[in-house]
Design an enzyme around this catalytic site. Structure first.
Site, mmCIF file in Angstrom:
data_model
loop_
_atom_site.group_PDB
_atom_site.id
_atom_site.type_symbol
_atom_site.label_atom_id
_atom_site.label_comp_id
_atom_site.label_asym_id
_atom_site.label_seq_id
_atom_site.Cartn_x
_atom_site.Cartn_y
_atom_site.Cartn_z
ATOM 1 N N ARG A 151 4.035 19.567 6.941
ATOM 2 C CA ARG A 151 5.265 18.271 7.077
ATOM 3 C C ARG A 151 6.347 19.105 7.708
ATOM 4 O O ARG A 151 6.847 18.289 8.846
ATOM 5 C CB ARG A 151 5.537 17.605 6.091
ATOM 6 C CG ARG A 151 4.243 16.807 5.447
ATOM 7 C CD ARG A 151 4.644 15.937 4.364
ATOM 8 N NE ARG A 151 5.240 14.590 4.804
ATOM 9 C CZ ARG A 151 6.453 14.449 4.834
ATOM 10 N NH1 ARG A 151 7.361 15.132 4.431
ATOM 11 N NH2 ARG A 151 6.855 13.206 5.387
ATOM 12 N N CYS B 267 0.436 33.415 11.763
ATOM 13 C CA CYS B 267 0.774 33.994 12.949
ATOM 14 C C CYS B 267 1.188 32.895 14.129
ATOM 15 O O CYS B 267 0.433 32.440 14.936
ATOM 16 C CB CYS B 267 -0.267 34.930 13.560
ATOM 17 S SG CYS B 267 -0.509 36.351 12.385
ATOM 18 N N GLU B 268 2.108 32.142 13.739
ATOM 19 C CA GLU B 268 2.675 30.947 14.502
ATOM 20 C C GLU B 268 4.468 31.044 14.055
ATOM 21 O O GLU B 268 4.504 31.503 12.854
ATOM 22 C CB GLU B 268 2.090 29.722 14.141
ATOM 23 C CG GLU B 268 0.600 29.483 14.172
ATOM 24 C CD GLU B 268 0.346 29.155 15.739
ATOM 25 O OE1 GLU B 268 1.258 28.705 16.488
ATOM 26 O OE2 GLU B 268 -0.882 29.189 16.178
ATOM 27 N N GLU C 248 0.865 -1.267 0.165
ATOM 28 C CA GLU C 248 0.095 -0.050 0.029
ATOM 29 C C GLU C 248 0.877 1.151 -0.005
ATOM 30 O O GLU C 248 0.705 1.907 0.990
ATOM 31 C CB GLU C 248 -0.972 0.063 1.422
ATOM 32 C CG GLU C 248 -1.693 -1.139 1.540
ATOM 33 C CD GLU C 248 -2.131 -1.162 3.051
ATOM 34 O OE1 GLU C 248 -2.766 -2.093 3.330
ATOM 35 O OE2 GLU C 248 -1.268 -0.366 3.979
ATOM 36 N N PRO C 249 1.535 1.452 -1.125
ATOM 37 C CA PRO C 249 2.531 2.660 -1.159
ATOM 38 C C PRO C 249 1.776 3.821 -1.307
ATOM 39 O O PRO C 249 0.746 4.048 -1.884
ATOM 40 C CB PRO C 249 3.242 2.569 -2.441
ATOM 41 C CG PRO C 249 2.444 1.438 -3.141
ATOM 42 C CD PRO C 249 1.677 0.849 -2.303
#
Ligand SMILES: *Cc1c(COP(=O)(O)O)cnc(C)c1O
Length: 412
Positions: free
Chosen positions: A298, A328-329, A259-260
């Site tokens: 990611r 705003c982080e 299941e790639p």
């Protein structure tokens, strides 16, 4: 596809933009198929959660892929994209019995990962063939954030519970037609993977009616120069001979399934963002793009390193940059990156943006999710429109009558 084409697409469709190269997806699919050509019956089930746009699913279907799904919604998307129910496997974890029954009623292969639901499902539907997800407690790769085979993992039925599993199968008279494992997101060490496979073979011997053995995924692709990549050809050679040997022992030819997700779509994806501001501080030069972890999370979530190149100034002198977003982080895409000199308005390209990028995007900061384009045979096809303000408001219920601002006159 080359940089000039990408730059043109950013002009044509605007930024931020996801672009996927159909040819790369297809060549990855062929590469994996070829690596396992020695197996009598091979099934590649593309893991939809990596990139679930319906047009991408159609492409996968046309390549001859099956589909690995983790929610009833992904099952429905797969059916809409033209997959036959029998080409879809439903491999959720922690979902309700009702959701599994709904998927089963649609005719897809069910894969159950806990004894509680197995017992309930088996008691109610003893005739429906079921695959079971085993946890071999093997850690592939060293990053505990993405290894799911270890002892504390929530995934799968522990191999130490096989006696209980067998009791349930025996009492319910259910039909187990597949055995599955998915040890983690990185197969770094082929020998570790083969070791886990031995546990799967050992487990398989307990079941007489198997049709397939599913080895999950975890094929690693390079994200930056020097990254290790799963040697699929070596894995293909070693696992094929061991699998064929097992089938002889078992007395029947079984299907070998994978299941790639990442392997098929990661490198095919390019994320294009425009530089809003170049900001020099006392310690660094920041390039702020019109994006953030609302579009590509990611790097912040997993610490993954996506290569960043400046499409607009490919010959410019290289300088060190911190590439950050406009959310705003703290949303740093990359620190200390050597990139061809960046000017405001330049288009940067984030590589390996096919897997777990768009599918993890959100509307945080009430920003629109990007558009998606599929590049096929030298032509661009818009496969998702950029969101608009209506999308931000969709499903929101404005209770404007509840909260009235006091009239100015009544406020003393
Ligand atoms: C996410 C997932 C995959 C795909 O993993 P990749 O690392 O993207 O190849 C396969 N199987 C299952 C059960 C998954 O949850």
């Amino acid at each position: 596809m080359n940089s000039q084409n990408l730059l043109k697409l950013a002009t044509q469709f605007g930024a931020p933009l996801y672009v996927y190269d159909a040819e790369k997806i297809s060549s990855q699919f062929q590469r994996l198929t070829k690596a396992f050509s020695g197996v009598g019956s091979l099934r590649l089930n593309y893991a939809a959660k990596a990139l679930s746009n319906i047009s991408i699913l159609r492409l996968m279907n046309s390549l001859g892929s099956g589909l690995d799904t983790v929610s009833i919604q992904e099952v429905k998307l797969g059916l809409m994209a033209g997959f036959k129910p029998e080409s879809i496997i439903f491999t959720p974890n922690g979902v309700s019995l009702e959701e599994i029954e709904e998927a089963s009623a649609l005719g897809v292969q069910i894969n159950i990962d806990n004894l509680s639901v197995l017992e309930q499902f088996g008691s109610k539907h003893p005739d429906v063939p079921v695959c079971i997800r085993i946890n071999p407690h093997v850690m592939a790769g060293g990053n505990s954030k993405i290894s799911v085979g270890h002892i504390d993992s929530k995934f799968g039925i522990s191999i130490h519970q096989i006696p209980h599993l067998l009791r349930i199968v025996d009492l319910t008279k259910m039909n187990i037609n597949g055995i599955h494992m998915h040890t983690g997101s990185d197969i770094l060490d082929i020998d570790v993977f083969l070791y886990a496979s031995e546990i799967l073979f050992e487990t398989a011997k307990n079941f007489k009616n198997l049709e397939f053995i599913d080895f999950g995924s975890g094929f690693k692709v390079p994200y930056k120069t020097g990254d290790i990549e799963t040697n699929v050809e070596e894995l293909g050679n070693k696992l094929t001979s061991r699998f064929n040997e097992f089938c002889k022992e078992y007395g029947r030819e079984l299907t070998l399934a994978f299941e790639p997700g990442k392997f098929l779509v990661s490198e095919a994806g390019h994320f294009l963002a425009k530089v809003n501001v170049v900001k020099q501080t006392t310690s660094t030069v920041f390039a702020s793009v019109d994006s953030g972890f609302n579009h590509l999370i990611r790097p912040m979530l997993y610490g993954s390193s996506h290569e960043i190149v400046n499409l607009s100034n490919p010959k410019g002198k290289e300088r060190y940059y911190s590439v950050v977003g406009y959310i705003c982080e703290t949303d740093t895409f990359g620190n200390n990156r050597r990139i061809n000199e960046i000017s405001e308005g330049d288009i940067l390209c984030f590589k390996n943006a096919g897997a777990y990028c768009f599918t993890m995007s959100s509307n945080y900061n009430s920003r629109y999710r990007p558009a998606e384009v599929l590049w096929n045979k030298g032509k661009a096809h818009l496969i998702r429109e950029r969101e608009t303000f209506d999308d931000i408001l969709r499903n929101q219920v404005d209770v404007k009558d509840l909260f009235k601002k006091p009239k100015a006159a009544t406020v003393k």
